[in-house]
Write an enzyme that holds these catalytic residues in place. Structure first.
Site, PDB file in Angstrom:
ATOM      1  N   GLN A 102       0.587 -29.831 -57.430  1.00  0.00           N
ATOM      2  CA  GLN A 102      -0.090 -28.538 -57.501  1.00  0.00           C
ATOM      3  C   GLN A 102       0.099 -27.930 -58.894  1.00  0.00           C
ATOM      4  O   GLN A 102      -0.492 -26.915 -59.210  1.00  0.00           O
ATOM      5  CB  GLN A 102       0.480 -27.595 -56.437  1.00  0.00           C
ATOM      6  CG  GLN A 102       0.318 -28.096 -55.018  1.00  0.00           C
ATOM      7  CD  GLN A 102       1.147 -27.282 -54.038  1.00  0.00           C
ATOM      8  OE1 GLN A 102       0.713 -26.255 -53.517  1.00  0.00           O
ATOM      9  NE2 GLN A 102       2.379 -27.727 -53.807  1.00  0.00           N
ATOM     10  N   ASN A 103       0.964 -28.568 -59.694  1.00  0.00           N
ATOM     11  CA  ASN A 103       1.313 -28.019 -61.008  1.00  0.00           C
ATOM     12  C   ASN A 103       0.221 -28.292 -62.040  1.00  0.00           C
ATOM     13  O   ASN A 103      -0.384 -29.360 -62.037  1.00  0.00           O
ATOM     14  CB  ASN A 103       2.648 -28.594 -61.477  1.00  0.00           C
ATOM     15  CG  ASN A 103       3.757 -28.229 -60.508  1.00  0.00           C
ATOM     16  OD1 ASN A 103       3.585 -27.375 -59.647  1.00  0.00           O
ATOM     17  ND2 ASN A 103       4.882 -28.911 -60.633  1.00  0.00           N
ATOM     18  N   HIS A 120      -4.656 -28.713 -58.542  1.00  0.00           N
ATOM     19  CA  HIS A 120      -5.009 -27.372 -59.032  1.00  0.00           C
ATOM     20  C   HIS A 120      -5.416 -27.383 -60.505  1.00  0.00           C
ATOM     21  O   HIS A 120      -5.408 -26.341 -61.171  1.00  0.00           O
ATOM     22  CB  HIS A 120      -3.842 -26.406 -58.787  1.00  0.00           C
ATOM     23  CG  HIS A 120      -3.553 -26.212 -57.325  1.00  0.00           C
ATOM     24  ND1 HIS A 120      -2.400 -25.629 -56.865  1.00  0.00           N
ATOM     25  CD2 HIS A 120      -4.262 -26.559 -56.225  1.00  0.00           C
ATOM     26  CE1 HIS A 120      -2.418 -25.614 -55.535  1.00  0.00           C
ATOM     27  NE2 HIS A 120      -3.518 -26.172 -55.127  1.00  0.00           N
ATOM     28  N   CYS A 128     -16.488 -25.537 -70.228  1.00  0.00           N
ATOM     29  CA  CYS A 128     -17.513 -24.625 -70.752  1.00  0.00           C
ATOM     30  C   CYS A 128     -18.383 -24.118 -69.611  1.00  0.00           C
ATOM     31  O   CYS A 128     -18.887 -24.913 -68.802  1.00  0.00           O
ATOM     32  CB  CYS A 128     -18.369 -25.348 -71.790  1.00  0.00           C
ATOM     33  SG  CYS A 128     -19.733 -24.335 -72.366  1.00  0.00           S
ATOM     34  N   CYS A 149     -16.848 -22.740 -76.661  1.00  0.00           N
ATOM     35  CA  CYS A 149     -17.225 -24.154 -76.777  1.00  0.00           C
ATOM     36  C   CYS A 149     -18.039 -24.340 -78.050  1.00  0.00           C
ATOM     37  O   CYS A 149     -18.586 -23.364 -78.579  1.00  0.00           O
ATOM     38  CB  CYS A 149     -18.055 -24.513 -75.542  1.00  0.00           C
ATOM     39  SG  CYS A 149     -18.719 -26.166 -75.546  1.00  0.00           S
ATOM     40  N   CYS A 151     -20.853 -25.312 -78.195  1.00  0.00           N
ATOM     41  CA  CYS A 151     -22.217 -24.859 -77.900  1.00  0.00           C
ATOM     42  C   CYS A 151     -22.297 -23.337 -77.914  1.00  0.00           C
ATOM     43  O   CYS A 151     -23.347 -22.754 -77.694  1.00  0.00           O
ATOM     44  CB  CYS A 151     -22.670 -25.400 -76.543  1.00  0.00           C
ATOM     45  SG  CYS A 151     -21.967 -24.502 -75.149  1.00  0.00           S
ATOM     46  N   THR A 189       8.005 -26.992 -53.447  1.00  0.00           N
ATOM     47  CA  THR A 189       6.854 -26.156 -53.125  1.00  0.00           C
ATOM     48  C   THR A 189       7.191 -25.245 -51.942  1.00  0.00           C
ATOM     49  O   THR A 189       7.903 -25.658 -51.026  1.00  0.00           O
ATOM     50  CB  THR A 189       5.586 -26.980 -52.807  1.00  0.00           C
ATOM     51  OG1 THR A 189       4.511 -26.081 -52.532  1.00  0.00           O
ATOM     52  CG2 THR A 189       5.783 -27.927 -51.646  1.00  0.00           C
ATOM     53  N   SER A 190       6.663 -24.014 -51.970  1.00  0.00           N
ATOM     54  CA  SER A 190       6.915 -23.076 -50.861  1.00  0.00           C
ATOM     55  C   SER A 190       6.020 -23.434 -49.675  1.00  0.00           C
ATOM     56  O   SER A 190       6.168 -22.874 -48.591  1.00  0.00           O
ATOM     57  CB  SER A 190       6.622 -21.652 -51.334  1.00  0.00           C
ATOM     58  OG  SER A 190       5.296 -21.579 -51.858  1.00  0.00           O
TER      59      SER A 190
HETATM   60  N1  APR Z   1      14.501 -27.300 -57.283  1.00  0.00           N
HETATM   61  C1  APR Z   1      13.843 -27.383 -56.069  1.00  0.00           C
HETATM   62  N2  APR Z   1      13.053 -26.387 -55.564  1.00  0.00           N
HETATM   63  C2  APR Z   1      12.923 -25.275 -56.309  1.00  0.00           C
HETATM   64  C3  APR Z   1      13.591 -25.105 -57.564  1.00  0.00           C
HETATM   65  C4  APR Z   1      14.397 -26.182 -58.043  1.00  0.00           C
HETATM   66  N3  APR Z   1      15.055 -26.131 -59.200  1.00  0.00           N
HETATM   67  N4  APR Z   1      13.276 -23.865 -58.059  1.00  0.00           N
HETATM   68  C5  APR Z   1      12.442 -23.292 -57.138  1.00  0.00           C
HETATM   69  N5  APR Z   1      12.244 -24.124 -56.091  1.00  0.00           N
HETATM   70  C6  APR Z   1      11.390 -23.921 -54.920  1.00  0.00           C
HETATM   71  C7  APR Z   1      11.359 -22.502 -54.368  1.00  0.00           C
HETATM   72  O1  APR Z   1      12.378 -22.323 -53.401  1.00  0.00           O
HETATM   73  C8  APR Z   1       9.964 -22.428 -53.748  1.00  0.00           C
HETATM   74  O2  APR Z   1       9.987 -22.888 -52.390  1.00  0.00           O
HETATM   75  O3  APR Z   1      10.065 -24.183 -55.350  1.00  0.00           O
HETATM   76  C9  APR Z   1       9.143 -23.428 -54.584  1.00  0.00           C
HETATM   77  C10 APR Z   1       8.140 -22.795 -55.536  1.00  0.00           C
HETATM   78  O4  APR Z   1       7.184 -22.145 -54.745  1.00  0.00           O
HETATM   79  P1  APR Z   1       5.969 -21.338 -55.414  1.00  0.00           P
HETATM   80  O5  APR Z   1       6.470 -20.509 -56.514  1.00  0.00           O
HETATM   81  O6  APR Z   1       5.238 -20.687 -54.283  1.00  0.00           O
HETATM   82  O7  APR Z   1       5.073 -22.481 -56.085  1.00  0.00           O
HETATM   83  P2  APR Z   1       4.080 -23.531 -55.377  1.00  0.00           P
HETATM   84  O8  APR Z   1       4.521 -23.902 -54.024  1.00  0.00           O
HETATM   85  O9  APR Z   1       3.862 -24.601 -56.345  1.00  0.00           O
HETATM   86  O10 APR Z   1       2.728 -22.642 -55.275  1.00  0.00           O
HETATM   87  C11 APR Z   1       1.556 -23.280 -54.822  1.00  0.00           C
HETATM   88  O11 APR Z   1       0.262 -21.352 -55.437  1.00  0.00           O
HETATM   89  O12 APR Z   1       0.079 -19.686 -56.946  1.00  0.00           O
HETATM   90  C12 APR Z   1      -0.506 -20.849 -56.520  1.00  0.00           C
HETATM   91  O13 APR Z   1      -1.834 -22.396 -57.718  1.00  0.00           O
HETATM   92  C13 APR Z   1      -0.531 -21.895 -57.609  1.00  0.00           C
HETATM   93  O14 APR Z   1      -0.024 -24.258 -57.457  1.00  0.00           O
HETATM   94  C14 APR Z   1       0.410 -22.977 -57.080  1.00  0.00           C
HETATM   95  C15 APR Z   1       0.361 -22.769 -55.587  1.00  0.00           C
END
Ligand code: APR
Length: 266
Positions: A102-103, A120, A128, A149, A151, A189-190
């Site tokens: 997602q990064n 993402h 453009c 761009c 253009c 990821t959350s």
């Molecule tokens: N090691 C492991 N987990 C970690 C660490 C770490 N060092 N630091 C933070 N985390 C965890 C947090 O506990 C959290 O659950 O990473 C997660 C980050 O969650 P978010 O900030 O919500 O990011 P993400 O899940 O990538 O968001 C998804 O939301 O805002 C949009 O497009 C954006 O791609 C993103 C999407």
């Protein structure tokens, strides 16, 4: 799961033909890239609706670009950390592999990951609005805001904003792989943003061995066969066996030496 409890992952990886990894902002946190919903997360400091929607861009493309320029300048100083390296290492030791990220920061590619989909988009690409052309752009800082761009058309970051559809091919590839893999890792990821957040439960339902690595419990924790709570940079190398893998951050140059030469402190 406590650190000294033996992980069955090793064995599963040894038997697995197809291995998938889903990552979020947490995998880049130790490299100094802010997360979105963590304590100092971007969405605590800024309103997503002002900066990460097509409406916000139509309303004020300068404001949106100033924010993306700031993020690019920050990310340009960051380098992959041991978690990124562990995932690149896992790719090389897996017969079939897919990294679903997602990064938008480009650190996975810098760490050597190749078999990957960026759900993402990528902050180092621009699109453009006139001729639809997508190009790489590593200007740090951007010489002009908003950038244009050749253009003359207005450029936008080639990232997915809230309310926008994900790239269909990347999404299909991610779902197909999640449905057919034997091991599925979820790192940093959350798991609250769809459709990416559905991938772990799909993989689990299809019989994959589901392993989570996160600082804290998430909606995936109850589904996971193993949940390792702590920093991905500490846990993942040990879990996948890349902890003896030597690398120097200077090995990774996103592009010519950073103008200021500052080191990046998380
Ligand atoms: N090691 C492991 N987990 C970690 C660490 C770490 N060092 N630091 C933070 N985390 C965890 C947090 O506990 C959290 O659950 O990473 C997660 C980050 O969650 P978010 O900030 O919500 O990011 P993400 O899940 O990538 O968001 C998804 O939301 O805002 C949009 O497009 C954006 O791609 C993103 C999407």
């Amino acid at each position: 799961m406590s650190p000294d409890e033996p992980s069955a992952l090793w064995e599963r990886l040894a038997q697995a033909q197809r291995v998938a990894v889903l990552t979020g902002a947490g995998v880049s946190a130790e490299s100094g890239v802010p997360t979105f919903r963590g304590t100092d997360g971007l969405w605590h400091q800024y309103r997503a609706e002002d900066l990460a929607t097509p409406e916000a861009f139509r309303r004020d493309s300068r404001l949106v670009w100033e924010w993306y320029d700031w993020r690019r300048q920050l990310i340009a100083k960051c380098r992959p950390n041991p978690a990124h390296i562990a995932i690149a290492f896992l790719e090389r030791r897996s017969a079939e592999f897919l990294l679903i990220t997602q990064n938008v920061d480009g650190l996975h590619r810098l760490a050597g990951s190749t078999r990957m989909v960026e759900l993402h988009g990528n902050i180092w690409r621009v699109r453009c609005l006139e001729d639809g052309k997508t190009t790489e752009n590593f200007d740090v800082p951007l010489p002009a805001i908003p950038p244009r761009c050749d253009c003359g058309g207005l450029l936008r970051p080639d990232v997915i904003w809230f309310g926008e559809a994900l790239p269909p091919e990347a999404l299909q590839e991610a779902f197909d792989f999640a449905e057919s893999c034997e091991v599925f890792l979820v790192v940093g990821t959350s798991a609250v943003v769809q459709p990416a957040a559905s991938l772990p439960s799909i993989a689990r339902r299809r019989g994959a061995y589901l392993v989570e690595v996160n600082l804290e419990p998430t909606p995936i924790t109850p589904l996971a066969h193993e949940s390792h709570h702590g920093k991905a940079g500490d846990i993942l190398p040990r879990l996948v066996g890349s902890d003896n893998f030597e690398f120097r951050t200077s090995d990774f140059e996103m592009f010519p030496a950073t103008p200021s030469g500052d080191s990046c402190s998380p």
